[in-house]
Design a protein around this motif. Structure first.
Motif, short mmCIF file in Angstrom:
data_model
loop_
_atom_site.label_atom_id
_atom_site.label_comp_id
_atom_site.label_asym_id
_atom_site.label_seq_id
_atom_site.Cartn_x
_atom_site.Cartn_y
_atom_site.Cartn_z
N VAL A 85 0.84 -1.20 0.00
CA VAL A 85 0.00 0.00 0.00
C VAL A 85 0.87 1.25 0.00
CG1 VAL A 85 -1.82 1.24 1.25
CG2 VAL A 85 -1.74 -1.28 1.32
N TYR A 86 0.40 2.29 -0.71
CA TYR A 86 1.06 3.60 -0.62
C TYR A 86 0.01 4.69 -0.45
CZ TYR A 86 0.09 3.90 -5.71
OH TYR A 86 -0.51 3.91 -6.95
N ARG A 87 0.38 5.71 0.32
CA ARG A 87 -0.55 6.80 0.66
C ARG A 87 -0.10 8.15 0.14
NH1 ARG A 87 -1.32 2.93 4.42
NH2 ARG A 87 -3.47 2.67 5.20
N ILE A 88 1.11 8.22 -0.40
CA ILE A 88 1.61 9.42 -1.04
C ILE A 88 2.44 8.98 -2.25
CG2 ILE A 88 1.68 10.86 1.04
CD1 ILE A 88 4.70 10.32 1.17
N HIS A 89 2.67 9.92 -3.17
CA HIS A 89 3.55 9.62 -4.30
C HIS A 89 5.00 9.85 -3.88
CE1 HIS A 89 0.23 9.09 -7.00
NE2 HIS A 89 -0.22 10.31 -6.81
N GLY A 90 5.89 9.10 -4.51
CA GLY A 90 7.30 9.26 -4.18
C GLY A 90 8.10 8.06 -4.61
N ASP A 91 9.28 7.91 -4.03
CA ASP A 91 10.16 6.78 -4.30
C ASP A 91 9.46 5.50 -3.86
OD1 ASP A 91 12.09 4.77 -4.28
OD2 ASP A 91 13.66 6.05 -3.46
N PRO A 92 9.18 4.56 -4.79
CA PRO A 92 8.43 3.35 -4.41
C PRO A 92 9.03 2.59 -3.24
CG PRO A 92 8.52 3.54 -6.78
CD PRO A 92 9.42 4.61 -6.24
N SER A 93 10.36 2.52 -3.18
CA SER A 93 10.98 1.75 -2.10
C SER A 93 10.81 2.41 -0.74
CB SER A 93 12.47 1.54 -2.38
OG SER A 93 13.16 2.77 -2.39
N LYS A 94 10.37 3.69 -0.73
CA LYS A 94 10.17 4.40 0.53
C LYS A 94 8.70 4.58 0.89
CE LYS A 94 14.50 7.00 0.08
NZ LYS A 94 15.12 8.34 -0.08
N VAL A 95 7.84 4.77 -0.11
CA VAL A 95 6.44 5.08 0.21
C VAL A 95 5.55 3.84 0.24
CG1 VAL A 95 6.67 7.39 -0.75
CG2 VAL A 95 5.77 5.56 -2.20
N GLY A 136 3.76 9.09 -9.24
CA GLY A 136 2.84 10.17 -9.56
C GLY A 136 3.01 10.74 -10.94
N THR A 137 3.70 10.02 -11.84
CA THR A 137 3.98 10.53 -13.19
C THR A 137 3.15 9.83 -14.27
OG1 THR A 137 5.84 8.99 -13.46
CG2 THR A 137 6.33 11.16 -12.53
N HIS A 138 2.29 8.91 -13.89
CA HIS A 138 1.49 8.16 -14.86
C HIS A 138 0.19 8.91 -15.16
CE1 HIS A 138 -0.74 4.69 -16.57
NE2 HIS A 138 0.46 4.23 -16.86
N ALA A 139 -0.41 8.58 -16.32
CA ALA A 139 -1.68 9.21 -16.69
C ALA A 139 -2.82 8.79 -15.77
CB ALA A 139 -2.02 8.87 -18.14
N ILE A 140 -2.72 7.59 -15.18
CA ILE A 140 -3.74 7.07 -14.27
C ILE A 140 -3.18 7.10 -12.85
CG2 ILE A 140 -5.12 5.06 -13.62
CD1 ILE A 140 -5.02 4.19 -16.54
N LEU A 141 -3.86 7.82 -11.97
CA LEU A 141 -3.42 7.91 -10.58
C LEU A 141 -4.59 7.53 -9.68
CD1 LEU A 141 -1.37 11.25 -10.71
CD2 LEU A 141 -0.51 8.90 -10.85
N PRO A 142 -4.51 6.39 -8.98
CA PRO A 142 -5.62 5.97 -8.13
C PRO A 142 -5.74 6.82 -6.88
CG PRO A 142 -3.74 4.49 -7.89
CD PRO A 142 -3.38 5.44 -8.98
#
Length: 351
Positions: free
Chosen positions: A21-31, A66-72
């Motif tokens: 799960v992620y709750r903010i955009h950012g570095d995947p290995s951190k968020v 957070g750079t994709h066209a689709i952001l859930p």
């Protein structure tokens, strides 16, 4: 709640799963965090599934960044692709049965989890007589390759296609699907110490030619292969410009990715003197447009047939457990990697 008996999941009302799960955009290995997540109750037209395997694709990384066209919406579960097994049906589900394998029709459903409740209309079944890893990686890269080879030029046996990013998941699928149709491929890759081994591997898949980017740039080598009708660009920048230079008159370049993070630059002469066409493809949008007209089903059936015939295989992959997700995410973010990271849920189901 849901209880596990052997390898089967049974509903007793309510329940939870393990999810990335992620709750903010950012570095995947951190968020991204491994958490327990509540599962909703099963509606009349829903299915409860247990995830079997799910890859980590560049689009998944882009969504988290957070750079994709689709952001859930947040909180979000990572992953857009994967294969799951149906373990329970809502009372009005008609197209599926317990034991069926399914994949998501659309992006953003969150496949990096051990179990999920999904709407019947949001999934599509796959035969379970193909290898699990082929099923888990069928819905994105092979579909992109299939559409690019089918939708932009009328390719006949003997025609030629040129592509960069040839060792990517899409690139390997292009090679295999094209070879099955008698279409020649010129496959451009970056120079590397293991170039000979990579070339041999791609040729074993059906590649007609494997050449280095530097070779393509040399004028004396510009006519060593038949002029292609179609160029497939997953890199951008100078690499895309060099693909354009190889096209025959009236050829088309289709862009599906931009790994170099550089724009596509087109010489004016390519438009004036070669009448080239530039197109883009977003396979997620194609799926939305064709989810109910039988085209998606037909494409999956044809891809599965190629898998059964041994003409389409899963890309090189590294299987990792859900608990090792940070290592997998870090590996997936390395540029021009040769091994796709695939999350396996077997450790969970063997508990």
């Amino acid at each position: 709640m849901y209880v596990l008996k052997g390898s089967r999941l049974y509903s007793t009302g309510g329940g939870c799963c393990e999810a990335l799960v992620y709750r903010i955009h950012g570095d995947p290995s951190k968020v991204v965090q491994l958490e327990n997540m509540d599962l909703p109750s099963i509606g009349a037209k829903d299915v409860l599934v247990k995830m079997l395997a799910a890859p980590i694709n560049p689009a998944d990384i882009n969504m988290i960044q957070g750079t994709h066209a689709i952001l859930p919406d947040f909180p979000a579960v990572g992953g857009n692709e994967g294969v799951a097994e149906v373990v329970e049906l809502g009372s009005q589900v008609e197209s599926l049965k317990v034991g069926d394998w399914i994949i998501p029709k659309d992006a953003g459903q969150g496949t990096w989890r051990t179990a999920a409740v999904m709407a019947e209309e949001d999934v599509i079944s796959l035969p379970n007589d193909i290898p699990l890893l082929c099923a888990a990686t069928l819905g994105v890269n092979p579909c992109t390759a299939f559409r690019m080879l089918a939708d932009f030029r009328d390719l006949k046996p003997g025609d030629t296609v040129i592509q960069n990013a040839s060792n990517s998941g899409v690139g390997q699928a292009v090679i295999q699907i094209a070879a099955a149709r008698g279409i020649k491929t010129i496959n451009v890759v970056r120079d590397r110490p293991e170039f000979t081994q990579l070339s041999d591997r791609l040729k074993a898949m059906g590649a007609s030619h494997v050449i280095k980017e530097e070779t393509l740039r040399r004028p004396e080598n510009s006519r060593t292969c038949p002029r292609p009708k179609l160029a497939l660009n997953g890199v951008g920048g100078k690499s895309a410009t060099e693909l354009l230079s190889q096209l025959q008159f009236g050829g088309c370049m289709v862009t599906y990715g931009g790994m170099a993070k550089q724009p596509v630059t087109v010489p004016v002469g390519a438009f004036i003197f070669k009448n080239v066409e530039l197109r883009g493809i977003f396979v997620t949008q194609w799926k939305k447009d064709h989810s109910d007209d039988g085209a998606f089903r037909g494409m999956l059936d044809e891809l599965c047939s190629l898998v059964r015939q041994g003409k389409l295989t899963a890309p090189g992959y590294t299987e990792v457990s859900l608990q090792d997700y940070r290592t997998a995410l870090n590996s997936a973010m390395q540029p021009f990697i040769s091994s796709k990271q695939v999350l396996s849920f077997d450790p969970f189901w063997s508990k």
